[in-house]
Design an enzyme around this catalytic site. Structure first.
Site, PDB file in Angstrom:
ATOM      1  N   THR A   1       0.839  -1.112  -0.028  1.00  0.00           N
ATOM      2  CA  THR A   1      -0.050   0.017  -0.108  1.00  0.00           C
ATOM      3  C   THR A   1       0.963   1.423   0.000  1.00  0.00           C
ATOM      4  O   THR A   1       2.143   1.226   0.356  1.00  0.00           O
ATOM      5  CB  THR A   1      -0.763   0.017   1.198  1.00  0.00           C
ATOM      6  OG1 THR A   1      -1.567  -1.077   1.202  1.00  0.00           O
ATOM      7  CG2 THR A   1      -1.624   1.153   1.285  1.00  0.00           C
TER       8      THR A   1
ATOM      9  N   GLY B   1      -1.133  -3.139   5.624  1.00  0.00           N
ATOM     10  CA  GLY B   1      -0.937  -4.345   6.395  1.00  0.00           C
ATOM     11  C   GLY B   1      -2.140  -5.535   5.676  1.00  0.00           C
ATOM     12  O   GLY B   1      -2.388  -5.309   4.829  1.00  0.00           O
TER      13      GLY B   1
ATOM     14  N   ARG C   1      -5.218  -0.470  -4.290  1.00  0.00           N
ATOM     15  CA  ARG C   1      -4.685  -1.818  -4.900  1.00  0.00           C
ATOM     16  C   ARG C   1      -4.646  -2.706  -3.385  1.00  0.00           C
ATOM     17  O   ARG C   1      -4.026  -2.483  -2.865  1.00  0.00           O
ATOM     18  CB  ARG C   1      -3.464  -1.844  -5.663  1.00  0.00           C
ATOM     19  CG  ARG C   1      -3.113  -3.199  -6.118  1.00  0.00           C
ATOM     20  CD  ARG C   1      -1.746  -3.318  -6.806  1.00  0.00           C
ATOM     21  NE  ARG C   1      -1.888  -2.715  -8.246  1.00  0.00           N
ATOM     22  CZ  ARG C   1      -0.676  -2.566  -9.201  1.00  0.00           C
ATOM     23  NH1 ARG C   1       0.125  -3.099  -8.727  1.00  0.00           N
ATOM     24  NH2 ARG C   1      -1.290  -2.134 -10.465  1.00  0.00           N
TER      25      ARG C   1
ATOM     26  N   LYS D   1      -9.397   2.031   1.321  1.00  0.00           N
ATOM     27  CA  LYS D   1      -8.365   1.964   2.253  1.00  0.00           C
ATOM     28  C   LYS D   1      -8.608   3.017   3.500  1.00  0.00           C
ATOM     29  O   LYS D   1      -7.819   2.920   4.452  1.00  0.00           O
ATOM     30  CB  LYS D   1      -6.784   1.897   1.907  1.00  0.00           C
ATOM     31  CG  LYS D   1      -6.665   0.749   1.043  1.00  0.00           C
ATOM     32  CD  LYS D   1      -5.050   0.602   0.555  1.00  0.00           C
ATOM     33  CE  LYS D   1      -5.210  -0.371  -0.549  1.00  0.00           C
ATOM     34  NZ  LYS D   1      -3.840  -0.596  -1.085  1.00  0.00           N
TER      35      LYS D   1
ATOM     36  N   ASP E   1       5.846   1.440  -6.740  1.00  0.00           N
ATOM     37  CA  ASP E   1       5.778   0.628  -6.197  1.00  0.00           C
ATOM     38  C   ASP E   1       5.071  -0.559  -6.610  1.00  0.00           C
ATOM     39  O   ASP E   1       3.830  -0.220  -7.100  1.00  0.00           O
ATOM     40  CB  ASP E   1       5.323   0.858  -4.652  1.00  0.00           C
ATOM     41  CG  ASP E   1       5.059   0.015  -3.892  1.00  0.00           C
ATOM     42  OD1 ASP E   1       4.062   0.020  -2.914  1.00  0.00           O
ATOM     43  OD2 ASP E   1       6.056  -0.948  -3.456  1.00  0.00           O
TER      44      ASP E   1
ATOM     45  N   ASP F   1      -3.867   4.618  -2.031  1.00  0.00           N
ATOM     46  CA  ASP F   1      -4.178   4.018  -3.221  1.00  0.00           C
ATOM     47  C   ASP F   1      -5.309   2.980  -2.878  1.00  0.00           C
ATOM     48  O   ASP F   1      -5.679   2.812  -1.858  1.00  0.00           O
ATOM     49  CB  ASP F   1      -2.652   3.431  -3.623  1.00  0.00           C
ATOM     50  CG  ASP F   1      -2.580   2.203  -2.832  1.00  0.00           C
ATOM     51  OD1 ASP F   1      -2.383   0.990  -3.675  1.00  0.00           O
ATOM     52  OD2 ASP F   1      -2.481   2.114  -1.607  1.00  0.00           O
TER      53      ASP F   1
ATOM     54  N   SER G   1       4.145  -0.062   1.764  1.00  0.00           N
ATOM     55  CA  SER G   1       5.126  -0.627   0.811  1.00  0.00           C
ATOM     56  C   SER G   1       5.825   0.707   0.006  1.00  0.00           C
ATOM     57  O   SER G   1       6.758   0.836  -0.495  1.00  0.00           O
ATOM     58  CB  SER G   1       4.879  -1.817  -0.035  1.00  0.00           C
ATOM     59  OG  SER G   1       3.713  -1.202  -0.563  1.00  0.00           O
TER      60      SER G   1
ATOM     61  N   SER H   1       1.631  -1.093  -4.888  1.00  0.00           N
ATOM     62  CA  SER H   1       0.457  -0.060  -4.763  1.00  0.00           C
ATOM     63  C   SER H   1      -0.021   0.058  -6.214  1.00  0.00           C
ATOM     64  O   SER H   1       0.941   0.031  -7.159  1.00  0.00           O
ATOM     65  CB  SER H   1       0.919   1.318  -4.381  1.00  0.00           C
ATOM     66  OG  SER H   1       1.600   1.024  -3.241  1.00  0.00           O
TER      67      SER H   1
END
Lengths: 273, 235
Positions: A40, A86, A58, A72, A205, A56, A168, A208
């Site tokens: 994330t 997480g 995903r 999220k 990343d 984000d 991340s 994400s």
């Protein structure tokens, strides 16, 4: 104050016996079952009138995108929202539970919830589970004492910051914040900066991706901008449609009727009782 | 009679088939301050006297009518501290229902759960029944509803009801005045007139409390000045 729900194990709260078993099994080579880990990018920043949160959309399960457009940014109170990174189940369950506790608290006190209340409820819950509840959160809101932004780590430690990133993609997003953040941003500047930071996470990343969600919280008002930006639209859709190659042509269907049922009626008596 | 020998123990029936402790609990309710509720066609109103033990008490700090959920409110007659405990338990049950089903608890369900709690305290060891009767007012998908819950745990749905000191006069008054299609504002006026019937002293916005819920489904307690406005309309 620690154990509220009756739906959890009846006495004594979390039992760590299975954790020891899991460790023993892992040492013997058993791979743990995969759970939905949201690689994330979540961010938050304080601007002149309040707090802006961004995330984000995903959700990944290992190398596969499980949800292309998940939410999220979770509701905690009318004036407090929380981004979660997480394990998706952990973040949702923990924010749901604390949101419920805050609501009861509001009934009992007759006052608006404070961000530090949400912070303390979350951190004491996460600490009592010693990091096994894998939820890394960015908590932001505006209450009578002003705008607040906190980060909460899975083991239960917290930070209070003017701008924060987790997940991340946090390094990619933090790079944007560190170079462009300043105190006293206006709403539009703040939203633009948050969207930029999330986009940095989305494009740099793997964990994400997809869209940008933004939530702006000010005194007495909040705007939940779901899918504020869609930088990853599905651009190509074939006009011709998708056809199967000759080899996979369906043969004629042939229906073989079953043998006809023949009813044999003998001139017998009705069954006796 | 034989009853009195069984009146001390909650969990023992008397020869006449009654639980005398519950009868005593109802007596406690009957000596509490009058409260009443009226179900209108587009909402519910509940009201109560707010007689404080002394003029030195800060009346703004006392609130008898409480919100259980945004669309359900409650008033009591009887022992205040007992009602506080019930309100706390009911709020928690409503919240647990929401967490489990992600749906606001219907009024009947909340009333049933509250009544279950009250019944448990009539069949356990070492506890006594609650000394309150509750009037629960709510508005959900089934429309406006008014329920009365007694210390025994029995509950009924009412079109209009009263409890407390002046119950017989108040109920007689309500029986005469109640009409099926009354509007919420008219119901408030009727409630005020009913309270006025048995009121000792001068009625004002500071010694009665009114709570109402309309088709907006938000329960709120009126402020003393709003109550004064209604009082003036009545006169």
């Amino acid at each position: 104050m620690s154990r509220f729900e009756e739906s959890a194990p009846a006495r004594g709260g979390f039992s760590f016996d299975l954790c020891k078993r899991n460790e023993m099994l892992m040492q013997k080579g058993l791979k743990p079952s995969s759970y939905l880990k949201t690689g994330t990018t979540i961010v938050g920043l304080v601007f002149q009138d309040g707090v802006i949160l961004g995330a984000d959309t995903r959700a990944t399960e290992g190398p596969i995108v499980a949800d292309k457009n998940c939410e999220k940014i979770h509701y905690m109170a009318p004036n407090i929202y929380c981004c979660g990174a997480g394990t998706a189940a952990d973040t949702e369950a923990v924010t749901d539970m604390v949101s419920s506790q805050l609501k009861l608290h509001r009934f009992h006190t007759g006052r608006e919830s404070r961000v530090v209340t949400a912070l303390t409820l979350l951190k004491s819950h996460l600490f009592s589970y010693q990091g096994h509840v894998s939820a890394a959160l960015v908590l932001g809101g505006v209450d009578v004492t002003g705008p607040h932004l906190h980060t909460i780590y899975p083991h239960g430690s917290t930070d209070t910051l003017p701008f924060a990133t987790m997940g991340s993609g946090s390094l990619a997003a933090m790079a944007i914040f560190e170079s462009k953040y300043r105190e006293g941003l206006t709403r539009d500047e703040g939203v633009k900066l948050v969207a930029e930071a999330i986009c940095s996470g989305i494009f740099n990343d793997l964990g994400s991706g997809s869209n940008v969600d933004v939530c702006v919280i000010t005194k007495g008002n909040r705007e939940y901008l779901r899918n504020y930006m869609l930088p990853n639209p599905r651009t190509y859709v074939s006009e011709k449609g998708y056809s199967f190659s000759k080899k996979t042509e369906v043969l004629l269907t042939k229906i073989t009727p079953l043998r006809e049922l023949v009813e044999v009626i003998e001139g017998g008596d009705a069954m006796e009782e | 009679m034989g009853d009195s020998q069984y009146s001390f123990s909650l969990t023992t029936f008397s020869p006449s088939g009654k639980l005398v402790q519950i009868e005593h609990a109802l007596t406690a309710v009957g000596s509490g301050q009058t409260s009443l509720g009226i179900k209108a066609s587009n909402g519910v109103v509940i009201a109560t006297e707010k007689k404080l033990p002394s003029i030195l008490v800060d009346e703004a700090s006392v609130q008898k009518i409480q919100t259980l959920t945004p669309n359900i409110g409650v008033v009591y007659s009887g022992m205040g501290p007992d009602s506080r405990v019930l309100v706390r338990k009911s709020r928690k049950q409503a919240e647990q229902y929401y967490r489990l089903y992600k749906e606001q608890i219907p009024v009947t369900q909340l009333v049933r759960e509250t009544a279950t709690v009250m019944q448990e305290f009539t069949q356990s060891g070492g506890v006594r029944p609650f000394g309150v009767s509750l009037l629960v007012a709510g508005y959900d998908d089934k429309g406006p509803q008014l329920y009365q819950v007694d210390p025994s745990g029995s509950y009924f749905s009412w079109k209009a009801s009263a409890m407390g000191k002046n119950v017989s006069n108040a109920k007689a008054f309500l029986e005469k005045r109640y009409t099926e299609d009354t509007e919420l504002d008219d119901a408030v006026h009727t409630a005020i007139l009913t309270l006025k019937e048995g009121f000792e002293g001068q009625i004002s916005g500071k010694n009665i409390e009114i709570g109402m819920i309309g088709s907006d489904r938000i329960f709120r307690v009126l402020s003393p000045s709003e109550v004064e406005d209604y009082l003036q309309e009545v006169e």
